[in-house]
Design an enzyme around this catalytic site. Structure first.
Site, PDB file in Angstrom:
ATOM      1  N   HIS A  98       0.827  -1.198   0.000  1.00 43.79           N
ATOM      2  CA  HIS A  98       0.000   0.000   0.000  1.00 43.79           C
ATOM      3  C   HIS A  98       0.874   1.266   0.000  1.00 43.79           C
ATOM      4  CE1 HIS A  98      -4.170   1.001   0.188  1.00 43.79           C
ATOM      5  NE2 HIS A  98      -4.004   1.875   1.149  1.00 43.79           N
ATOM      6  N   PHE A 123       6.045  20.011  -1.536  1.00 44.78           N
ATOM      7  CA  PHE A 123       5.821  18.614  -1.162  1.00 44.78           C
ATOM      8  C   PHE A 123       6.254  18.378   0.282  1.00 44.78           C
ATOM      9  CE2 PHE A 123       6.809  14.023  -1.255  1.00 44.78           C
ATOM     10  CZ  PHE A 123       5.619  13.549  -1.769  1.00 44.78           C
TER      11      PHE A 123
HETATM   12  N1  INI Z   1      -2.848   7.478   3.768  1.00 51.78           N
HETATM   13  C1  INI Z   1      -1.848   8.216   4.282  1.00 51.78           C
HETATM   14  O1  INI Z   1      -1.900   9.450   4.222  1.00 51.78           O
HETATM   15  N2  INI Z   1      -0.787   7.598   4.872  1.00 51.78           N
HETATM   16  C2  INI Z   1      -0.690   6.239   4.952  1.00 51.78           C
HETATM   17  O2  INI Z   1       0.312   5.754   5.522  1.00 51.78           O
HETATM   18  C3  INI Z   1      -1.729   5.455   4.404  1.00 51.78           C
HETATM   19  N3  INI Z   1      -1.649   4.008   4.475  1.00 51.78           N
HETATM   20  O3  INI Z   1      -0.637   3.487   4.929  1.00 51.78           O
HETATM   21  O4  INI Z   1      -2.585   3.335   4.071  1.00 51.78           O
HETATM   22  C4  INI Z   1      -2.832   6.117   3.800  1.00 51.78           C
HETATM   23  N4  INI Z   1      -3.855   5.432   3.275  1.00 51.78           N
HETATM   24  C5  INI Z   1      -5.114   6.048   2.922  1.00 51.78           C
HETATM   25  C6  INI Z   1      -5.109   6.657   1.547  1.00 51.78           C
HETATM   26  O5  INI Z   1      -4.331   7.825   1.487  1.00 51.78           O
HETATM   27  C7  INI Z   1      -6.525   7.049   1.094  1.00 51.78           C
HETATM   28  O6  INI Z   1      -7.050   8.007   1.957  1.00 51.78           O
HETATM   29  C8  INI Z   1      -7.475   5.839   1.063  1.00 51.78           C
HETATM   30  O7  INI Z   1      -6.918   4.785   0.298  1.00 51.78           O
HETATM   31  C9  INI Z   1      -8.841   6.248   0.446  1.00 51.78           C
HETATM   32  O8  INI Z   1      -8.693   6.693  -0.894  1.00 51.78           O
END
Ligand code: INI
Length: 177
Positions: A98, A123
């Site tokens: 992920h 960024f």
């Molecule tokens: N979003 C983050 O900002 N940081 C993370 O570490 C993370 N992980 O690890 O899953 C994460 N996931 C959520 C993603 O950004 C979306 O909000 C989600 O997939 C819905 O679209």
């Protein structure tokens, strides 16, 4: 080339100042890993205030995760209200792939949104191995990346304004064909 003598450069040099007079900023911050991103946000707001920004010149926009940052940043850019956009988030590597997807899309997306809109976006999205690295970059050992991202946004907003002002409009004289 570009130099007349050692002390007199012939070329023109443009650089953004770290001042905010007349400039407006948006800060997009994700709620995922809020323990870290709130610290990045405080760092960014501290930088903008220290550079002299009024509260009215700052808009904070919250999104669920880093994946959603680019689309929000792009829409903010399209309003034409902001001179620069600060993007803040935290992606921590877990046991799944992920991490790779989210961090790649967040970085590519912010770069594309800035490039397509012409509005500078900084960024400030941490992509780290673990929580300790994130904490270090959110105000501990390695400074505060939110602060740094906001200062980059201030510099770029000034630079873009300068570039626009310095490029004289083309002569209005009609060309003979
Ligand atoms: N979003 C983050 O900002 N940081 C993370 O570490 C993370 N992980 O690890 O899953 C994460 N996931 C959520 C993603 O950004 C979306 O909000 C989600 O997939 C819905 O679209």
């Amino acid at each position: 080339m570009g130099q007349k003598g050692q002390d007199q450069p012939r070329y023109r040099e443009l650089q953004g100042e770290l001042t905010v007079a007349g400039l407006h900023f948006a800060v997009v911050v994700s709620r995922f890993n809020a323990f870290i991103t709130e610290r990045l946000l405080q760092g960014a707001l501290d930088a903008l205030r220290r550079a002299g920004a009024d509260e009215e010149a700052i808009t904070v926009v919250r999104v669920p995760g880093a994946f959603e940052i680019p689309v929000a940043a792009k829409h903010l850019a399209q309003t034409g209200r902001y001179n620069a956009i600060v993007c803040l988030g935290t992606v921590i590597r877990g046991e799944t792939p992920h991490f790779e997807y989210i961090s790649a899309e967040a970085s590519k997306g912010v770069a594309a949104a800035a490039f397509e809109s012409g509005v500078p976006m900084s960024f400030g999205i941490l992509t780290v191995e673990n929580l300790e690295q994130a904490v270090d970059r959110a105000g501990l050992k390695s400074g505060n990346k939110g602060f740094e991202a906001a200062m980059s946004a201030v510099e770029m907003a000034n630079l873009i304004r300068k570039i626009k002002e310095s490029s004289a409009p083309p002569s209005r004289k009609r060309r003979r064909s």
